[in-house]
Design a protein around this motif. Structure first.
Motif: not given
Length: 273
Positions: A221-224, A226-238, A262-272
């Motif tokens: 999903n380039p350019g989008e 995500f918050n931390i909940v979007a990556f959670v995939k239980p039971p392994d990836l908690n 106000g909400a913590v979001l994460y953006y993809w920068n790539g390798l510097p």
């Protein structure tokens, strides 16, 4: 008669035996026989004892030097091993611990906000679904509403399909990747993992698998954002494992963390570069 010419006398030892030397007129009190050797031998014994004492002193000095050399060599070896195993030029300083504590506090605050948002969403009553045009048409009688023929006639004979209100479009499935794309994706992930700490590069296979899933989420999903909940995939990836992976990516500036809204979001920068 002329006087006898002077002549150099011969040495005493060459004039006779030891007996004659002991009985000579120069030493009238000399001991009889070999008795005159007793004082010389006594002096020789004293000198031999002094020599033995000095030799023993040299031996003790050699033992002391050997002990010192062994101890000093051991100390140098320990200092060398200490420099090779402990004296790291990139060791953390006091500011590193302060920064780590601040990041841990921010991550804990972000996790708490995500949990509160999830709880608020769970407590929110579900909204009733809107009725679709198909349901309305099936519920209406011919006298209560327009028929399909009337709708066709009113639009000039054309039956254009319009978006039905209330119908949620299903998200399309992710297209399959070709072998070349998979190979390029694998190389890109390897380059990213090479910039991460050792524990993410194969020291823990499960941790490597978790961070690969997080990276693939960004790459799919380039350019989008995500918050931390979007990556959670239980039971392994908690949530705790996702948080650990995101912290490693943020520290290497591969992912950007933003909490300005106000909400913590994460953006993809790539390798510097």
């Amino acid at each position: 008669m002329p006087p006898n010419p002077p002549h150099t006398p011969l040495r005493r030892l060459s004039q006779g035996s030891l007996f004659r030397l002991s009985r000579s007129e120069a030493y009238p009190d000399a001991p009889h026989g070999l008795g005159f050797l007793e004082p010389a031998l006594a002096e020789l014994i004293d000198e031999a004892e002094a020599l033995q004492t000095n030799v023993e002193g040299l031996k003790n000095l050699d033992n002391a030097l050997e002990t010192f050399n062994e101890s000093f060599a051991s100390w140098l070896y320990v200092m060398n091993m200490n420099a090779l195993t402990i004296d790291w030029p990139q060791a953390p300083i006091d500011a590193s611990f302060v920064l780590a504590a601040r990041r841990a506090e921010e991550d804990a605050q972000a996790a708490l906000e995500a949990i509160r948002a999830a709880e608020a969403a769970a407590r929110r009553p579900p909204t009733p679904p809107e009725r679709t045009m198909t349901t309305e048409r099936s519920a209406m009688s011919p006298s209560e509403g327009p028929t399909e023929a009337n709708i066709t006639a009113g639009t000039g004979g054309t039956n254009k399909s319009a978006a039905k209100p209330g119908v949620v479009k299903k998200k399309g499935t992710k297209p399959k990747m070709t072998a070349k794309e998979k190979r390029e994706r694998g190389l890109e992930i390897e380059r990213i993992l090479a910039a991460l700490p050792l524990e993410f590069r194969g020291d823990d296979p499960n941790l490597r698998r978790y961070i690969e899933q997080v990276i693939e989420k960004f790459l799919d999903n380039p350019g989008e954002s995500f918050n931390i909940v979007a990556f959670v995939k239980p039971p392994d990836l908690n949530q705790a494992r996702v948080n650990k992976c995101l912290i490693a990516l943020v520290n290497r500036k591969i992912v950007k963390k933003d909490n300005s809204t106000g909400a913590v979001l994460y953006y993809w920068n790539g390798l510097p570069s």
